[in-house]
Write a protein that holds these residues in place. Sequence first.
Motif, PDB file in Angstrom:
ATOM      1  N   GLU A  91       0.834  -1.206   0.000  1.00 24.60           N
ATOM      2  CA  GLU A  91       0.000   0.000   0.000  1.00 24.60           C
ATOM      3  C   GLU A  91       0.874   1.262   0.000  1.00 24.60           C
ATOM      4  O   GLU A  91       0.486   2.291  -0.549  1.00 24.60           O
ATOM      5  CB  GLU A  91      -0.921   0.009   1.228  1.00 24.60           C
ATOM      6  CG  GLU A  91      -1.846  -1.193   1.342  1.00 24.60           C
ATOM      7  CD  GLU A  91      -2.964  -1.171   0.317  1.00 24.60           C
ATOM      8  OE1 GLU A  91      -3.197  -0.104  -0.284  1.00 24.60           O
ATOM      9  OE2 GLU A  91      -3.603  -2.214   0.111  1.00 24.60           O
ATOM     10  N   SER A 188      -5.575   1.448  -9.920  1.00 26.95           N
ATOM     11  CA  SER A 188      -5.587   2.630  -9.055  1.00 26.95           C
ATOM     12  C   SER A 188      -4.680   3.718  -9.635  1.00 26.95           C
ATOM     13  O   SER A 188      -4.897   4.906  -9.403  1.00 26.95           O
ATOM     14  CB  SER A 188      -5.127   2.268  -7.638  1.00 26.95           C
ATOM     15  OG  SER A 188      -3.811   1.740  -7.652  1.00 26.95           O
ATOM     16  N   ASN A 217      -8.022   3.222  -3.122  1.00 30.02           N
ATOM     17  CA  ASN A 217      -7.331   2.270  -2.256  1.00 30.02           C
ATOM     18  C   ASN A 217      -8.188   1.041  -1.990  1.00 30.02           C
ATOM     19  O   ASN A 217      -7.684  -0.080  -1.923  1.00 30.02           O
ATOM     20  CB  ASN A 217      -6.964   2.939  -0.923  1.00 30.02           C
ATOM     21  CG  ASN A 217      -5.610   3.605  -0.977  1.00 30.02           C
ATOM     22  OD1 ASN A 217      -5.357   4.418  -1.851  1.00 30.02           O
ATOM     23  ND2 ASN A 217      -4.732   3.270  -0.055  1.00 30.02           N
ATOM     24  N   LEU A 218      -9.487   1.253  -1.829  1.00 26.24           N
ATOM     25  CA  LEU A 218     -10.393   0.128  -1.598  1.00 26.24           C
ATOM     26  C   LEU A 218     -10.723  -0.582  -2.899  1.00 26.24           C
ATOM     27  O   LEU A 218     -10.811  -1.813  -2.946  1.00 26.24           O
ATOM     28  CB  LEU A 218     -11.677   0.627  -0.923  1.00 26.24           C
ATOM     29  CG  LEU A 218     -12.625  -0.436  -0.363  1.00 26.24           C
ATOM     30  CD1 LEU A 218     -11.925  -1.290   0.687  1.00 26.24           C
ATOM     31  CD2 LEU A 218     -13.857   0.223   0.242  1.00 26.24           C
ATOM     32  N   CYS A 221      -8.495  -3.428  -4.258  1.00 22.31           N
ATOM     33  CA  CYS A 221      -8.576  -4.743  -3.590  1.00 22.31           C
ATOM     34  C   CYS A 221      -9.339  -5.760  -4.435  1.00 22.31           C
ATOM     35  O   CYS A 221      -9.238  -6.969  -4.186  1.00 22.31           O
ATOM     36  CB  CYS A 221      -9.252  -4.616  -2.230  1.00 22.31           C
ATOM     37  SG  CYS A 221      -8.387  -3.571  -1.045  1.00 22.31           S
ATOM     38  N   GLN A 242      -6.406  -7.222   3.435  1.00 23.01           N
ATOM     39  CA  GLN A 242      -6.188  -6.021   2.622  1.00 23.01           C
ATOM     40  C   GLN A 242      -7.445  -5.146   2.588  1.00 23.01           C
ATOM     41  O   GLN A 242      -7.364  -3.919   2.736  1.00 23.01           O
ATOM     42  CB  GLN A 242      -5.792  -6.409   1.193  1.00 23.01           C
ATOM     43  CG  GLN A 242      -5.433  -5.203   0.325  1.00 23.01           C
ATOM     44  CD  GLN A 242      -5.190  -5.582  -1.127  1.00 23.01           C
ATOM     45  OE1 GLN A 242      -5.685  -6.606  -1.606  1.00 23.01           O
ATOM     46  NE2 GLN A 242      -4.437  -4.757  -1.840  1.00 23.01           N
ATOM     47  N   ASN A 246      -7.765  -1.307   4.408  1.00 18.86           N
ATOM     48  CA  ASN A 246      -8.133  -0.103   3.668  1.00 18.86           C
ATOM     49  C   ASN A 246      -9.453   0.475   4.149  1.00 18.86           C
ATOM     50  O   ASN A 246      -9.606   1.698   4.239  1.00 18.86           O
ATOM     51  CB  ASN A 246      -8.203  -0.415   2.163  1.00 18.86           C
ATOM     52  CG  ASN A 246      -6.840  -0.494   1.513  1.00 18.86           C
ATOM     53  OD1 ASN A 246      -6.134   0.490   1.410  1.00 18.86           O
ATOM     54  ND2 ASN A 246      -6.448  -1.677   1.089  1.00 18.86           N
ATOM     55  N   ASN A 285      -1.397   6.229   3.275  1.00 17.60           N
ATOM     56  CA  ASN A 285      -0.939   4.838   3.375  1.00 17.60           C
ATOM     57  C   ASN A 285       0.130   4.652   4.450  1.00 17.60           C
ATOM     58  O   ASN A 285       0.131   3.650   5.162  1.00 17.60           O
ATOM     59  CB  ASN A 285      -0.427   4.362   2.016  1.00 17.60           C
ATOM     60  CG  ASN A 285      -1.558   4.106   1.039  1.00 17.60           C
ATOM     61  OD1 ASN A 285      -2.278   3.134   1.146  1.00 17.60           O
ATOM     62  ND2 ASN A 285      -1.739   5.015   0.099  1.00 17.60           N
ATOM     63  N   SER A 288      -1.622   4.849   7.839  1.00 16.73           N
ATOM     64  CA  SER A 288      -2.426   3.641   8.064  1.00 16.73           C
ATOM     65  C   SER A 288      -1.561   2.475   8.525  1.00 16.73           C
ATOM     66  O   SER A 288      -1.907   1.755   9.462  1.00 16.73           O
ATOM     67  CB  SER A 288      -3.183   3.270   6.783  1.00 16.73           C
ATOM     68  OG  SER A 288      -4.089   4.275   6.406  1.00 16.73           O
TER      69      SER A 288
END
Length: 311
Positions: A91, A188, A217-218, A221, A242, A246, A285, A288
């Motif tokens: 990420e 992305s 970001n989501l 996945c 993952q 996110n 990121n 997180s």
Amino acid sequence: MQILHSIHFVIALGIFLIIIKEFAKSCSHLITENNRKILLKSQNILLMVLAGALLSAITQSSSIVVLMIIGLVEGSVISEKSGLAAVLGTEIGTTVTGQLLSIPQKIIFFLLPFILLVSMVLPKFKNIRKTIFWFSLLILSLYHMSIPVKALTSNSGTMINQLLLLANDKVSVAIFIGFGFTALIQSSSALTALAINLGRVGVLEITGALGLILGANLGTCITGVLASFSFSKKAKTIVVGQILFNFLGIIIISIIFHHYVNLVIFLTPSKLIERQIANGQTLFNILSVIAILPIFPLFYRLVKQISLKIM
């Protein structure tokens, strides 16, 4: 006229996606398969996070690295816990694409020919030369994509423009758009490029752009979700981890969104919106991952419990 601009945008986006895949492929040749496996064999969680970040930064594709990690977990080469830590690292590494795309185009157009010339003189740098070539095309395609984007968003009455204005006002709308767009095209990087272009032409404000990035970001996945259908429960744990990582990050940042935006602006001295967008993605990121590391064992147990219930 809007139809022609829409067709132009779709074609430009398609070319961009093809070029960015070739760019990622050329980047992946900079490190051998054996070296990738060696990097991912550590049992130390922090080292696995760093390895995941490094690999995705070098290959310029978090999806490629995530799929590799899933394969290694499936083959019992690395543990689920180590694999999940490496995925968290991807990420961070994937934000390098945004940082490259946000470099002022005047600087890139000036430096790339010189770097390419140097690499051509040195035959040992064949892979680097190929990477620079595809990066040059990537920048040109990004510039070309900005032409229909500017035309499509110049009319305040169009649905696209109204939607973007709504994204500027409501972060939830921006996140949803970012998620849907990324899930649809499985890239992305394309969403990041689009956000940077929309910011450059003055249609998208920093709030809307960062909302799109959060959604991306989501959305990214989805690649792991689609791949996990052919794997066992053990590998599917990585995918659940993952998504949860996110999702939690987006929820927390959404609550403090305006403070987050102010921090991004403060940390970007140049005040260029493209740099703010790239830095905002990187900051999200990194924060997180930093937040999850102290409670990683607890996070891993939660992921395992959720995986057992839904699979």
